[in-house]
Design a protein around this motif. Structure first.
Motif, PDB file in Angstrom:
ATOM      1  N   UNK A 169       0.792  -1.221   0.000  1.00 33.92           N
ATOM      2  CA  UNK A 169       0.000   0.000   0.000  1.00 33.92           C
ATOM      3  C   UNK A 169       0.821   1.266   0.000  1.00 33.92           C
ATOM      4  N   UNK A 170       2.120   1.137   0.317  1.00 30.46           N
ATOM      5  CA  UNK A 170       2.985   2.316   0.389  1.00 30.46           C
ATOM      6  C   UNK A 170       3.970   2.374  -0.774  1.00 30.46           C
TER       7      UNK A 170
ATOM      8  N   UNK B 146      -0.017  -7.003   5.906  1.00 34.09           N
ATOM      9  CA  UNK B 146      -1.011  -6.617   6.898  1.00 34.09           C
ATOM     10  C   UNK B 146      -1.888  -5.504   6.336  1.00 34.09           C
ATOM     11  N   UNK B 147      -3.100  -5.391   6.860  1.00 32.43           N
ATOM     12  CA  UNK B 147      -4.029  -4.408   6.325  1.00 32.43           C
ATOM     13  C   UNK B 147      -4.012  -3.078   7.037  1.00 32.43           C
ATOM     14  N   UNK B 148      -3.384  -3.002   8.216  1.00 32.97           N
ATOM     15  CA  UNK B 148      -3.567  -1.824   9.063  1.00 32.97           C
ATOM     16  C   UNK B 148      -2.461  -0.780   8.941  1.00 32.97           C
ATOM     17  N   UNK B 149      -1.478  -1.021   8.073  1.00 32.40           N
ATOM     18  CA  UNK B 149      -0.401  -0.039   7.903  1.00 32.40           C
ATOM     19  C   UNK B 149      -0.595   0.703   6.581  1.00 32.40           C
ATOM     20  N   UNK B 150       0.244   0.455   5.594  1.00 26.22           N
ATOM     21  CA  UNK B 150       0.138   1.186   4.335  1.00 26.22           C
ATOM     22  C   UNK B 150      -1.146   0.956   3.580  1.00 26.22           C
ATOM     23  N   UNK B 151      -1.828  -0.163   3.836  1.00 27.70           N
ATOM     24  CA  UNK B 151      -3.099  -0.405   3.161  1.00 27.70           C
ATOM     25  C   UNK B 151      -4.240   0.405   3.766  1.00 27.70           C
ATOM     26  N   UNK B 152      -3.983   1.036   4.921  1.00 23.41           N
ATOM     27  CA  UNK B 152      -4.919   1.988   5.546  1.00 23.41           C
ATOM     28  C   UNK B 152      -6.205   1.351   6.046  1.00 23.41           C
ATOM     29  N   UNK B 153      -6.197   0.037   6.234  1.00 24.95           N
ATOM     30  CA  UNK B 153      -7.383  -0.655   6.706  1.00 24.95           C
ATOM     31  C   UNK B 153      -7.401  -0.816   8.209  1.00 24.95           C
ATOM     32  N   UNK B 154      -8.404  -1.521   8.720  1.00 24.82           N
ATOM     33  CA  UNK B 154      -8.512  -1.754  10.162  1.00 24.82           C
ATOM     34  C   UNK B 154      -7.468  -2.755  10.660  1.00 24.82           C
ATOM     35  N   UNK B 155      -7.162  -2.687  11.939  1.00 24.30           N
ATOM     36  CA  UNK B 155      -6.331  -3.708  12.561  1.00 24.30           C
ATOM     37  C   UNK B 155      -7.078  -5.041  12.536  1.00 24.30           C
ATOM     38  N   UNK B 156      -6.315  -6.136  12.529  1.00 23.88           N
ATOM     39  CA  UNK B 156      -6.932  -7.458  12.462  1.00 23.88           C
ATOM     40  C   UNK B 156      -7.229  -7.914  11.053  1.00 23.88           C
ATOM     41  N   UNK B 157      -6.670  -7.206  10.078  1.00 25.07           N
ATOM     42  CA  UNK B 157      -6.829  -7.606   8.676  1.00 25.07           C
ATOM     43  C   UNK B 157      -5.451  -7.782   8.045  1.00 25.07           C
TER      44      UNK B 157
END
Length: 385
Positions: A178-179, A195-206
């Motif tokens: 995502x970055x 992971x979804x919660x860093x550069x992908x800007x999604x919620x934690x736990x994804x």
């Protein structure tokens, strides 16, 4: 508050992410567990998000992508599923514990492990990795970008070395998904863990795992799948083989909204802005004699991370001052990367990490620069007193 800790988690997100999570509570049931509208809505949500992840990473098809709760689960799935006690594995000193600890556990089970050193800037040189190749090398498991230095590895070169001897390339993309643009086919990545919660800007736990078509990974978890309930064995087809149990549908709803934003805005566009902000910060502190910055700040491509120390000041104390006096959020300590800190000699001191987001402003960067300059000036006064 100024949030400069996006390498830990993206606190600043598109507003539609939270909206999608909230709306999902009145919309989705359990994917694959029925034929009524709520469960069909959930199944369609998972599939459309899978499609967008495949598009983002240039995977061969959506079925190559399986969901996980984070990059750690994805890495454990890949490492435990693909590496056996008679295998040899190569990794590097730059790795996060999400890579190191599963590999150390495999080493206790008999797996041979080689750890490639870094140079003085924390960079990995493919020639040194190539020198570690053995006849029984099963995989190279490594980062795309270091969570300490921000240095980015040329994965295409690493893949060529690995594939030349039949080894796999398993990548920890926690800091780049995502970055920084990722093309798993062009780069030769066999398994991408994200992971979804860093550069992908999604919620934690994804998060999830993107597996090259034709490569089978035995499941790390087995259980309910919604299909073939009378079989003793868990289904073997992707992505079901790696998705036992109920998916985090509400989190995935937020992840899909984040992916819509990313795909519309463009990862390259976001990376350019984050890089610009990072360089603005570096230029603002570069002339301070007491500051040590770790990593290659002049690299053409790097993650938006600047990790530093002010003299021999304790990193945790500096981080506390940044928060208490300036309301600036950063991350201090060892960053779950023990070998990297051992390499830099910062095991006791730790280091202070600033990580930048598309959502940060130039004014925030300038305020952070001023804060660092003031803390450094106070440090100089103290040591000369």
């Amino acid at each position: 508050m100024i949030y400069l800790d996006s390498a830990a988690t993206s606190f600043l997100k598109p507003p539609q992410v939270a909206e999608a999570v909230c709306q999902s509570f009145g919309h989705i049931g359990n994917a694959g567990r029925g034929a009524h509208a709520p469960t069909l809505n959930a199944s369609r949500l998972l599939y459309s998000t899978r499609e967008k992840l495949a598009q983002l990473f240039h995977a061969e098809q959506p079925a190559c992508v399986a969901f996980a709760s984070n990059a750690t689960q994805a890495l454990n799935t890949a490492i435990n599923g693909l590496i056996g006690p008679d295998d040899h594995v190569i990794t590097t000193v730059c790795e996060h514990n999400s890579v190191l600890r599963p590999l150390f556990r495999k080493e206790q089970e008999g797996t041979q492990l080689s750890i490639v050193p870094a140079d003085e800037e924390g960079k990995i040189h493919p020639s040194q990795l190539k020198a570690c190749i053995r006849k029984n090398t099963r995989a190279v498991v490594m980062h795309h970008a270091s969570n300490v230095t921000g240095n980015v590895t040329d994965l295409a070169k690493i893949a060529a070395i690995a594939h030349d001897t039949g080894a796999l390339l398993i990548v920890d993309a926690a800091q780049t998904a995502g970055s920084i643009p990722i093309d798993v086919q062009t780069m030769g990545i066999d398994v991408l863990c994200f992971t979804g919660h860093k550069g992908l800007l999604g919620p934690q736990g994804t998060g999830g795992i993107c597996v090259r078509k034709g490569l089978h990974i035995p499941p790390f978890l087995v259980g309910g799948s919604g299909v073939h309930s009378f079989d003793r064995e868990h289904p073997s087809d992707m992505p079901t083989v790696l998705e036992a149990g109920t998916a985090n549908g509400h989190g995935i709803a937020g992840l899909e909204a984040a992916l819509d934003f990313l795909l519309e805005t463009g990862v390259e566009t976001m990376h350019q802005r984050e890089t610009k902000l990072m360089h603005r910060f570096v230029q603002g502190i570069r002339d301070i004699d007491t500051i040590t910055v770790y990593g290659d700040m002049d690299a053409a491509v790097r993650a938006p991370i600047v990790t530093l120390n002010i003299g021999n000041a304790d990193a945790a104390e500096v981080s506390d001052i940044l928060w208490e006096d300036y309301e600036i959020c950063v991350r201090a300590g060892a960053h779950c990367a023990p070998l990297m800190h051992r390499h830099f000699g910062t095991e006791q001191q730790g280091a202070v990490r600033f990580s930048f987001s598309y959502w940060n402003t130039e004014e925030e960067i300038d305020r952070a620069v001023q804060a660092v300059r003031e803390i450094a000036a106070d440090y100089e006064e103290t040591i000369h007193a």
